[in-house]
Design a protein around this motif. Sequence first.
Motif, PDB file in Angstrom:
ATOM      1  N   PHE A   1      33.465 -37.394  49.792  1.00 10.73           N
ATOM      2  CA  PHE A   1      32.224 -37.869  50.386  1.00 10.73           C
ATOM      3  C   PHE A   1      32.265 -39.390  50.534  1.00 10.73           C
ATOM      4  CE2 PHE A   1      27.916 -39.408  50.555  1.00 10.73           C
ATOM      5  CZ  PHE A   1      27.380 -38.585  51.535  1.00 10.73           C
ATOM      6  N   ASN A   2      32.610 -40.101  49.459  1.00 11.70           N
ATOM      7  CA  ASN A   2      32.747 -41.562  49.533  1.00 11.70           C
ATOM      8  C   ASN A   2      34.102 -41.911  50.125  1.00 11.70           C
ATOM      9  OD1 ASN A   2      31.394 -40.837  46.589  1.00 11.70           O
ATOM     10  ND2 ASN A   2      30.230 -42.338  47.769  1.00 11.70           N
ATOM     11  N   TYR A   3      34.148 -42.987  50.915  1.00 11.62           N
ATOM     12  CA  TYR A   3      35.426 -43.365  51.520  1.00 11.62           C
ATOM     13  C   TYR A   3      36.310 -44.091  50.514  1.00 11.62           C
ATOM     14  CZ  TYR A   3      38.877 -45.070  54.822  1.00 11.62           C
ATOM     15  OH  TYR A   3      40.069 -45.329  55.468  1.00 11.62           O
ATOM     16  N   SER A   4      35.774 -45.097  49.824  1.00 13.31           N
ATOM     17  CA  SER A   4      36.538 -45.713  48.745  1.00 13.31           C
ATOM     18  C   SER A   4      36.601 -44.730  47.581  1.00 13.31           C
ATOM     19  CB  SER A   4      35.896 -47.032  48.300  1.00 13.31           C
ATOM     20  OG  SER A   4      34.632 -46.800  47.689  1.00 13.31           O
TER      21      SER A   4
ATOM     22  N   SER B   1      40.411 -49.977  42.218  1.00  9.64           N
ATOM     23  CA  SER B   1      40.657 -48.561  42.485  1.00  9.64           C
ATOM     24  C   SER B   1      41.506 -48.428  43.742  1.00  9.64           C
ATOM     25  CB  SER B   1      39.331 -47.798  42.643  1.00  9.64           C
ATOM     26  OG  SER B   1      38.537 -48.390  43.650  1.00  9.64           O
ATOM     27  N   SER B   2      42.008 -47.244  44.001  1.00  7.14           N
ATOM     28  CA  SER B   2      42.965 -47.048  45.083  1.00  7.14           C
ATOM     29  C   SER B   2      42.293 -46.935  46.452  1.00  7.14           C
ATOM     30  CB  SER B   2      43.767 -45.773  44.829  1.00  7.14           C
ATOM     31  OG  SER B   2      44.474 -45.874  43.612  1.00  7.14           O
ATOM     32  N   PHE B   3      43.049 -47.322  47.493  1.00  8.25           N
ATOM     33  CA  PHE B   3      42.671 -47.128  48.893  1.00  8.25           C
ATOM     34  C   PHE B   3      41.489 -48.033  49.303  1.00  8.25           C
ATOM     35  CE2 PHE B   3      43.803 -42.451  47.858  1.00  8.25           C
ATOM     36  CZ  PHE B   3      45.145 -42.773  47.762  1.00  8.25           C
ATOM     37  N   ALA B   4      41.314 -48.205  50.588  1.00  6.16           N
ATOM     38  CA  ALA B   4      40.193 -48.952  51.174  1.00  6.16           C
ATOM     39  C   ALA B   4      40.055 -50.348  50.578  1.00  6.16           C
ATOM     40  CB  ALA B   4      38.887 -48.166  51.004  1.00  6.16           C
TER      41      ALA B   4
ATOM     42  N   PHE C   1      51.196 -41.086  57.181  1.00  4.57           N
ATOM     43  CA  PHE C   1      51.720 -42.309  57.781  1.00  4.57           C
ATOM     44  C   PHE C   1      50.617 -43.367  57.729  1.00  4.57           C
ATOM     45  CE2 PHE C   1      53.401 -38.536  59.784  1.00  4.57           C
ATOM     46  CZ  PHE C   1      54.775 -38.747  59.807  1.00  4.57           C
ATOM     47  N   GLY C   2      50.920 -44.524  57.154  1.00  7.65           N
ATOM     48  CA  GLY C   2      49.926 -45.584  57.102  1.00  7.65           C
ATOM     49  C   GLY C   2      49.672 -46.047  55.682  1.00  7.65           C
ATOM     50  N   PRO C   3      48.889 -47.129  55.512  1.00  2.60           N
ATOM     51  CA  PRO C   3      48.677 -47.739  54.194  1.00  2.60           C
ATOM     52  C   PRO C   3      48.125 -46.786  53.140  1.00  2.60           C
ATOM     53  CG  PRO C   3      47.946 -49.228  55.917  1.00  2.60           C
ATOM     54  CD  PRO C   3      48.282 -47.932  56.594  1.00  2.60           C
TER      55      PRO C   3
ATOM     56  N   ALA D   1      41.076 -52.491  59.235  1.00  3.15           N
ATOM     57  CA  ALA D   1      42.270 -52.008  58.531  1.00  3.15           C
ATOM     58  C   ALA D   1      42.528 -50.541  58.845  1.00  3.15           C
ATOM     59  CB  ALA D   1      42.110 -52.200  57.021  1.00  3.15           C
ATOM     60  N   LEU D   2      43.776 -50.137  58.608  1.00  2.00           N
ATOM     61  CA  LEU D   2      44.190 -48.758  58.856  1.00  2.00           C
ATOM     62  C   LEU D   2      44.138 -47.940  57.573  1.00  2.00           C
ATOM     63  CD1 LEU D   2      47.339 -49.345  61.118  1.00  2.00           C
ATOM     64  CD2 LEU D   2      44.961 -48.974  61.829  1.00  2.00           C
ATOM     65  N   GLY D   3      43.748 -46.694  57.723  1.00  2.00           N
ATOM     66  CA  GLY D   3      43.853 -45.731  56.635  1.00  2.00           C
ATOM     67  C   GLY D   3      45.181 -45.025  56.743  1.00  2.00           C
ATOM     68  N   MET D   4      45.172 -43.818  57.331  1.00  2.00           N
ATOM     69  CA  MET D   4      46.435 -43.109  57.518  1.00  2.00           C
ATOM     70  C   MET D   4      46.280 -42.037  58.574  1.00  2.00           C
ATOM     71  SD  MET D   4      46.746 -40.603  54.184  1.00  2.00           S
ATOM     72  CE  MET D   4      45.623 -39.218  53.932  1.00  2.00           C
ATOM     73  N   ALA D   5      47.390 -41.604  59.107  1.00  2.64           N
ATOM     74  CA  ALA D   5      47.462 -40.382  59.900  1.00  2.64           C
ATOM     75  C   ALA D   5      48.066 -39.313  59.003  1.00  2.64           C
ATOM     76  CB  ALA D   5      48.335 -40.595  61.137  1.00  2.64           C
ATOM     77  N   ASN D   6      47.361 -38.214  58.871  1.00  3.93           N
ATOM     78  CA  ASN D   6      47.776 -37.113  58.001  1.00  3.93           C
ATOM     79  C   ASN D   6      48.037 -35.888  58.881  1.00  3.93           C
ATOM     80  OD1 ASN D   6      46.167 -35.290  55.259  1.00  3.93           O
ATOM     81  ND2 ASN D   6      48.308 -35.517  55.772  1.00  3.93           N
ATOM     82  N   VAL D   7      49.273 -35.410  58.913  1.00  3.37           N
ATOM     83  CA  VAL D   7      49.655 -34.262  59.738  1.00  3.37           C
ATOM     84  C   VAL D   7      50.139 -33.148  58.820  1.00  3.37           C
ATOM     85  CG1 VAL D   7      51.120 -33.429  61.598  1.00  3.37           C
ATOM     86  CG2 VAL D   7      50.308 -35.801  61.635  1.00  3.37           C
ATOM     87  N   ILE D   8      49.501 -31.985  58.921  1.00  3.14           N
ATOM     88  CA  ILE D   8      49.790 -30.874  58.013  1.00  3.14           C
ATOM     89  C   ILE D   8      50.210 -29.648  58.822  1.00  3.14           C
ATOM     90  CG2 ILE D   8      48.905 -29.415  56.167  1.00  3.14           C
ATOM     91  CD1 ILE D   8      46.711 -31.538  55.733  1.00  3.14           C
TER      92      ILE D   8
END
Length: 353
Positions: free
Chosen positions: A152-155, A64-67, A96-98, A73-80
């Motif tokens: 709620f879940n990170y993965s 599955s995607s992400f994590a 920005f980020g994986p 490890a890095l997630g992302m920086a999200n700027v809105i």
Amino acid sequence: MKTIISANYIKKMAFLALASISTIAFAQETEEAKTKFEFSGTVDAYYRTNLTAPNGEDAIAPGSSFANLDGFALGMANVIGTYEGEKVGFVADLVFGPRGTDAIFASPMYSATGDIVNQLYVYWNVSEDITLTFGNFNTFLGYEVISPASNFNYSTSYLFSYGPFSHTGLKADFDLGNDWSAMLAVMNPTDLTELNGTGDYAVGAQLGYSGQFLNFLYSQGGFEIDFTGGFDISEDFFLGVNAAHFSQEDNGGSFTGVALYPQLKTSENFTIGLRGEYFMTGDSFGNTAGIGSGSDGDANVLALTLTGSATIGDLILKPEIRLDSSSEDAFIDNDSAPTSSLASVLFAAIYSF
């Protein structure tokens, strides 16, 4: 003489009062205009390790995607950036980020900076009941989303990972009254967010009632139907639901899945939740989904993810343990031998601003 002086004094005071009122009103309007434009977003990072499989150079992860990265490890920086006017507005959502790169994997086709645009759209409130949105927006299908702060879940689930992530096109949202809503959309083919490039178009629709949504998507010979919703069983117990079926006309590929999200709030700052998901594929989707594929092309996986969510101000800490069990030997064990299951743990930190 005294009467004239008094009259002049009153006029001056009245003028000053009016000037003060005008200044205050102008300041309020300026402040209101400023508050219409806002910045928000998230920053996240995590640590992940396998319990029943190798780590390091030979590390594997669920399909599955992400994590899915190893160790710290890095997630992302999200700027809105958003602007909300009385009738019109826009959203510019950059990542920005994986995690962000994975979320917009099909975007860097035209511009060198295409892989940072998660959403970019304008909208028009035609009336109190109708809103038109034009541009690139995250998908309306599914229970989970790209932002880790909103899940709620990170993965993420298999259902989320193999449904669409984003669309580019025009959609119309309708408030039908009495908790009913509807949406119609015409868009580029799934995940082609910068430009079309095919000459084909996708169509989408949604019918909603009181937080429950039935979604439809047809794109390049593939049809998906999706139900997303949730129920407050009690003040502290919530049950989320996601179920979907996808089928492709040309090659017969398909997937079907259902996921339940029971979540129990144990205190003001801590909630524990389980995602229980059953996901099965047909024909070519077994290998694509990373859950194995039998001789008949079918495969399935049961994925159980237990997550805790602790809130400290604007920071969320999420410890998580996950078990994926496939119908095929889709994983490897610590001796690098094929096996049908994978157990892993992670710890994530998410800051929202």
